[in-house]
Write an enzyme that holds these catalytic residues in place. Structure first.
Site, mmCIF file in Angstrom:
data_model
loop_
_atom_site.group_PDB
_atom_site.id
_atom_site.type_symbol
_atom_site.label_atom_id
_atom_site.label_comp_id
_atom_site.label_asym_id
_atom_site.label_seq_id
_atom_site.Cartn_x
_atom_site.Cartn_y
_atom_site.Cartn_z
ATOM 1 N N HIS A 153 31.354 -56.847 30.575
ATOM 2 C CA HIS A 153 30.338 -57.675 31.211
ATOM 3 C C HIS A 153 29.319 -56.833 31.963
ATOM 4 O O HIS A 153 28.103 -56.996 31.815
ATOM 5 C CB HIS A 153 31.032 -58.655 32.172
ATOM 6 C CG HIS A 153 30.079 -59.552 32.883
ATOM 7 N ND1 HIS A 153 29.579 -59.266 34.138
ATOM 8 C CD2 HIS A 153 29.502 -60.704 32.497
ATOM 9 C CE1 HIS A 153 28.750 -60.216 34.495
ATOM 10 N NE2 HIS A 153 28.685 -61.116 33.521
ATOM 11 N N CYS B 224 1.917 -61.032 44.524
ATOM 12 C CA CYS B 224 2.728 -59.829 44.657
ATOM 13 C C CYS B 224 4.164 -60.270 44.904
ATOM 14 O O CYS B 224 4.446 -61.448 45.001
ATOM 15 C CB CYS B 224 2.221 -58.914 45.766
ATOM 16 S SG CYS B 224 2.160 -59.655 47.389
#
Lengths: 888, 888
Positions: free
Chosen positions: B465, B842
């Site tokens: 994983h 941003c």
């Protein structure tokens, strides 16, 4: 007449009541009285335009001077006197008068024109009167025109009086007064920057400029800032022929109210002083006498009432008072002077009255047909009703007095003791009542007082900061409990008997009796007020917005109905969990991972919650009941002490380490932005499921017991997505279906959401697909819209406002530009998607009159506020309707 | 042909590449190849409409059965074989094919039609081949048509093989294979629910139904859920004449790519297995041989390449591969079989390639004119570029290995060790790099991995994983460092040499080498990629949106420019304060009440800040530099330990008790909603004033030193009112004026605000009266819009998504409906008030391709992201332009 000068009296009235912006409130009313033919000493007003030219030009321009000279010539003609001399010299008063009243803030000058010649003429008739007038003139001009420092001047005068053993000026003879006046002149000449104006015109022009200049005094600027009044309107100046109340026993000066300002009773009320001038009545140096025989009898004062002393002047006053009230269509506050038996009216204005009196006057005037019912509704400030409704301590209760002080603000309240404004705000944010205990309060504490339910101070009198603020906020307050001591650092209040009351202890403030009492005392409701009942009937008939109350218990629900709430708009369910025995069960629900432990907790909580809801629903008798599911951050319910943890771990058959881990996992960095509101319902579904089942079962139980069918609403708090709403709708419908399956019956109910996040407001259109109603929770919505937590803002928002970064605290006044914009968008989008959507507002702003007007503008369905604010909200709603209709 | 059946081959092509929704991707491409005249074994596709009827009807209806019979008759005619018998029996394969590829998730059945008669006919030619085909058929039908449990079946077969000492079936002779097949039949008869279909039609119809049923297998449903694919499209089924690759040395089966999928090199690449069938190539049981002489030489394998072993078939394959790539305009992944020297193509699809290879292929195909430049831009996933740009450990650096493991995800990064996802998120929220150390990871950790800069696990392999997720996120990762130990509770990683690395220690993850190294190692940039440079040129020529980077230091600024950022969109100033010596000065500023102490602190800080800014400005060489003033909650800067308090109190000449009080006063309940952002600048004006002065002085210094004029922007964070902005504008203008007065020069600059509160977005119109630009900070805006803190959400948001209350984590994917709506409103209102307003975004979302497309739609001016994401952002911006133009 020349531009900028408006004459009145002597048959002229160059202006009227509508010209307040130009003439100032006082000047406009003088013109209006002249127009009505009432006995007003003649004079003229220099308007605010003149003020503006004076300010711009840095002095009075020639045109203005000429106009003043011309007006003075007219005044001499009308009065038959000569300004500055002659046998009958003309004296004038100079009074400021801004468009909005600024009581006591601007200068007033009397006896202008008392030149040596005029003085001599006056002295020829009454030497002491002449000296008294000259003393008053010089004292006033010393610190205004001559610009002596008031403190230095007063000190020097006091020294002179002290040297001579004089303590009351009023009783001195003419010679002493003359000597005092000479001394004042020499002090002012030393201390001040300008000479005493010897000519009448010099006194007049310099005096006018001094009155104008007082507009910019520090005191006046501060007052305007505190009242949010503009700085640029300026003041008018009234020049008026003096009438003398100090001509002996047939002269007097006084104040009259057309109705009793304390009770509102429709009878002439007031005080007068024989042989007195100016503000001697209100200055409190001599004790004034009552106007009427009735008041004289009541007061058992030995002074002769005006009604007996000067029956003719009194009769004229009574008649003129009635004329003025009828004309201005409001109770009037009148200043008058009796000069040698002749009554003159110097001023009239709308009377400021106690809240209860104002209410009664408005209702009685409307009943008498003097004003319309709509006007009566508009005349009562909704906030004033708060004062009339707060409960009082039950006289039968045993009183355990911790401290005695002054009855600074009436009403009574019990709550938890806190010692700082921040603590008060934090407690209040949790919906709990705080009693703020301080040595004394300062403006820095106002936010804490706003948040507090009651206030106790050790220092300060009836007009101390704490007293004034508490009265204006309607918070019960005891001031100046000097036998108690407060240690804020240690968090201890030491009572008069030496006992220690600590942070979190329960205290009752009896602001009516001026006592702080230990524990929570039983309260009784105040006497019903027939005028209030009438006004409320009118308001209910007029308003479009419905008014509900926030009520969590059966008791609060009963209060809410009694005070006219048409339902519960917010029944919080969290307080119940803080009760003994319930918290542990809730903790098990939250902290356990075994189904067994959860089931145990649920089966414990369900019947308790059901019983809570049965009580509330029964009390509301078929009115809507909007129950909000569990809302606070889950971490508020976590065990805090090691002992509590250990006990819980044992109960839950869990290792202490595991419990610690779980508790830590549930702690949060920003509780306001974490597992709270319906997030708790998503993450711990058992809790909401249990609550909804308890609510449904309660409704069925009430109906089964023969009660009215419950108009049931279930409100999901702190929603941010439409998916949440859909999720809950399906889950609650399943619970209803199970119930129907089990019992053959299920209640009728509606699902709604509380809109507290900006996202929910923006997405209201989608959310309404699953919600039949939305209620804006403005506290949280304000927090999220500004990114500002109320708990934290309390510590710095005053600073923030002071530095100009905010105009006001948005938790106190709804921010219509930002938060209001989200409410508007949410309402529009919700209604567009679902035209039958019910839209409401709840939370602190819900009872605020300005906010209610905003809600009316959006066409909301109802507002919900605390039970005691329901009458104010009903009135505000009616006002909003009236105003909306008038605007369109 | 009948509805629902689409034939191909033998001169027919009843469908084509455009019919994927109906025929599945695989079936559509087979029809397309037949249409191109390529050698495809004939067959027909049962379309997704047929699947839908099957699902609705619970089986194949008579019309479908008839259509299948008819199509089989056609197939017999075309192939000249008989289905189920005859001398040349017709065998068919059954393949699933969904509209969107689900590789390996649905069943495939081969050798259908191998009845006893057909078997006998085949056996007459090649007994072993006949047994091998029968074995494959029975093995496949046992668990599908006969419905034996796959685990039980495999266990029973393994037991039988074990008893006989057989470990490789492929090498067994015909008799053994026959015995095995018989055994499988009896096992399946015992374990399964249905008999083995003896007739060819039975095998065909049952087989088709089995393939269709595999659509609803648990595995397939899970896959679709994980990929967000719809459940209702269903699959088509292709019935195709078998060609046999297992007819001996002149037969083979293989896979070919038209370009090298690892490097993108334009040459035929692939593997083949002589005498093999089906998925023997990918099953890895025998080692396949390369296709070309060149690869054979490279690999030094002894196997004969196809090019040498079957030159004619190879030549045909090469020609057909070229045809397919040219036709499909993309590199192809082709399955083929050679039957007795004759090449047949069984499948073609767009090749999946490594990121670098995909980039090169797209660029080279565009350069060759095969696709347009716009298409090349659209073919490269912006996220893939991340992999190409991350730095690597400098080979010259001294490596101090703490633990060795697998090189699970390439790249290298240094950061602070954390042991839980929550810690990783908390650290990341502060802008610091976290190295997440776990025993192994699970889906619950994904948010932590997202927040982490690098990952180290003790357990798990290359497909664990952690490895899979880290690669997909582009995070350097070392997996399976089995010689290290992790104690999460204690917060200790014990290295292979026994040393203890604790929480907060610095570790470097070298994901390319598979090593965790002590300390922060120097890094070098990866080799420049010419294809990337070309693609970036094309992207820059095409995009409208400008791309800036978030860079706080001169080093980051240099990286940003190198990676094509056109300026700095966010230069944070807070990190600087956490440096040694600076924090104490800032603390004095915040905590002191004496001007002296403040002045000392300011004079210490100013030159340091100025030097920081000079470095950044020089590195940007005249490109815009947007400096954001101090932003974090003030409480982050407070001293935390008693020792630090004591030292500070001494330095500040303040009593420890007073300092304690002040620190407590500055603590907050909800730091995200308290004294942070520009509130710090309002409440502690000296801090912003110092910063602004440092910025101005830095710009002047750079210019004075001969640098390019600085394109300077000052950004105020966390604004919520227009008054704040006005306040700062006036203050900063005054600082500029002072500077001009002192130096005769002042820099050119623009003021802007970072929009992070809903209120600022709503009030953008007013705010823009004082701001020349606005930049949306989506992290905070998301927090406030949802009322959800990122720090806290990390702990429960997966749960929340899993329960369906959210569709996705809004901190990972921009919430266009809510947050995006505020951005839209803010942009519209700002532009309406100030048409020349610069609008930007941003924060974390700024480099995300989906968000960039959203920003393009709003007509924003630029996006700002981390330097390494700048190329991805440039590409995404170009894609957004292309897509917008295509849509209109």
């Amino acid at each position: 007449m020349s531009a900028g000068v408006h004459r009145f009296g002597g048959g002229l009235a160059e202006g009227g009541v509508a010209d307040a912006a130009l003439l100032g409130r006082k000047g406009a009313n003088l013109c209006e009285m002249a127009r009505l033919g009432l006995p007003v000493p003649p004079g003229f007003v220099l308007d605010t335009g003149t003020f503006a030219r004076w300010r711009e030009g840095g002095g009075l321009d020639e045109a203005t001077r000429a106009a003043i000279r011309e007006a003075m010539g007219w005044l001499e003609g009308v009065t038959g006197r000569r300004f500055g001399g002659g046998e009958r010299p003309l004296l004038v008063s100079l009074r400021s008068g801004a468009p909005v009243s600024m009581p006591g803030m601007l200068d007033t000058l009397l006896n202008i024109g008392l030149t040596d010649a005029a003085h001599a003429a006056l002295a020829a008739r009454d030497p002491r009167l002449a000296e008294d007038c000259r003393r008053r003139l010089v004292a006033a001009l010393a610190t205004t025109v001559m610009e002596a420092d008031p403190d230095d001047f007063d000190d020097a005068v006091d020294d002179w009086l002290l040297d001579r053993g004089i303590d009351r000026i009023e009783t001195q003879d003419a010679d002493t007064l003359a000597a005092l006046t000479d001394r004042m002149l020499s002090i002012a000449a030393e201390e001040g920057d300008a000479p005493f104006p010897g000519t009448a015109e010099g006194q007049l022009l310099k005096g006018i400029e001094a009155v104008m200049a007082s507009w910019n005094s520090r005191r006046a600027r501060r007052y305007r800032a505190s009242q949010s009044l503009p700085d640029d309107t300026g003041t008018a100046v009234t020049v008026q022929a003096m009438v003398l109340g100090n001509l002996g026993p047939t002269s007097a000066t006084g104040v009259a109210f057309t109705r009793d300002p304390s009770t509102g009773s429709a009878r002439l009320y007031g005080e007068y002083l024989p042989d007195a001038q100016g503000d001697d009545v209100v200055a409190g140096i001599r004790t004034p006498a009552p106007l009427t025989e009735a008041d004289a009898a009541d007061s058992r004062a030995r002074a002769t009432p005006m009604q007996r002393a000067m029956p003719e002047a009194f009769a004229a006053l009574k008649a003129h008072a009635a004329t003025l009230e009828a004309h201005f269509r409001a109770a009037q506050d009148i200043e008058f002077t009796v000069e040698d038996g002749t009554l003159w009216l110097l001023q009239t204005r709308d009377a400021r009255t106690a809240p209860r009196a104002g209410l009664r006057i408005a209702v009685e005037m409307a009943e008498a047909g003097a004003i319309s019912r709509d006007e009566a509704l508009l005349r009562v400030a909704p906030g004033d009703l708060d004062h009339l409704l707060h409960p009082k301590v039950d006289p039968a209760a045993r009183r355990d007095v911790v401290a005695k002080g002054l009855p600074a603000s009436p009403g009574a309240i019990s709550g938890e003791v806190v010692f700082t404004p921040a603590e008060a705000e934090a407690l209040s944010a949790k919906g709990r009542d705080a009693i703020l205990v301080r040595v004394e309060t300062s403006p820095e504490d106002i936010h804490g007082m706003y948040a507090a339910a009651g206030v106790l101070t050790v220092r300060g009198g009836m007009t101390s900061h704490a007293a004034v603020v508490a009265r204006s906020l309607g918070r019960p307050c005891v001031c100046g409990a000097g036998d108690a001591r407060v240690d804020v650092m240690a968090g201890v209040l030491t009572g008069s008997d030496g006992r220690a009351i600590r942070r979190g202890d329960i205290l009752t403030i009896d602001g009516t009796a001026g006592e702080a009492l230990a524990g929570a005392l039983p309260m009784i409701e105040p006497e019903p007020d027939p005028a209030l009942a009438t006004l409320m009937d009118w308001a209910d008939a007029r308003r479009r917005l419905r008014v509900r109350a926030n009520a969590d218990t059966a008791e609060e629900a009963a209060t809410a109905r009694r005070l006219g709430a048409e339902g519960i708009g917010l029944c919080r369910t969290e307080h119940a969990f803080f009760q003994q025995g319930r918290l542990a069960a809730l903790q098990q629900l939250i902290l356990s991972d075994t189904p067994d432990s959860r089931r145990r907790a649920l089966s414990h909580l369900l019947p308790l919650q059901r019983a809570d809801f049965v009580g509330v629903m029964e009390a509301m008798g078929g009115c809507p009941v909007c129950v909000r599911l569990l809302d606070p951050p889950i971490h508020e319910f976590l065990p805090r002490t090691e002992a509590a943890m250990r006990e819980l771990a044992r109960d839950m058959d869990m290792s202490l380490a595991d419990l610690h881990d779980r508790v830590e996992e549930l702690g949060e960095f920003n509780p306001m932005l974490g597992r709270r509101g319906c997030r708790v319902g998503v993450l711990f579904p058992e809790i909401y499921d249990m609550q909804v089942r308890a609510i449904f079962e309660a409704a069925l139980a009430v109906e089964a017991a023969g009660g009215d069918p419950v108009d049931l609403e279930i409100m999901v708090p702190f929603v941010s997505t439409d998916r949440e709403t859909g999720l809950f709708r399906r889950r609650f419908e399943a619970i209803a279906a199970t119930l129907r399956h089990e019992n053959g019956r299920a209640p009728t109910w509606r699902l709604g959401v509380m809109i507290e996040t900006p996202r929910a407001a923006l997405r209201c259109g989608r959310i309404c697909e699953d919600a039949a109603f939305v209620s804006f929770g403005t506290n949280d919505l304000t927090q999220m819209t500004y990114g500002l937590s109320r708990d934290d803002a309390g510590r710095f928002i005053r600073d923030y406002v002071a530095r100009g970064a905010l105009t006001h605290d948005p938790f106190h006044r709804l921010d219509e530009d930002g938060v209001g914009e989200l409410i508007r968008l949410g309402t529009e989008r919700g209604r567009a998607a679902r035209p039958d959507l019910t839209v409401a507002i709840c939370g602190e702003h819900g009872g605020d009159a300005v906010t209610i007007r905003f809600c009316e503008g959006l066409g909301m369905d109802y507002v919900s506020c605390s039970p005691y604010r329901a009458p104010a909200a009903r009135l505000a709603a009616a006002q909003a309707t009236v105003r909306r209709e008038r605007e369109t």
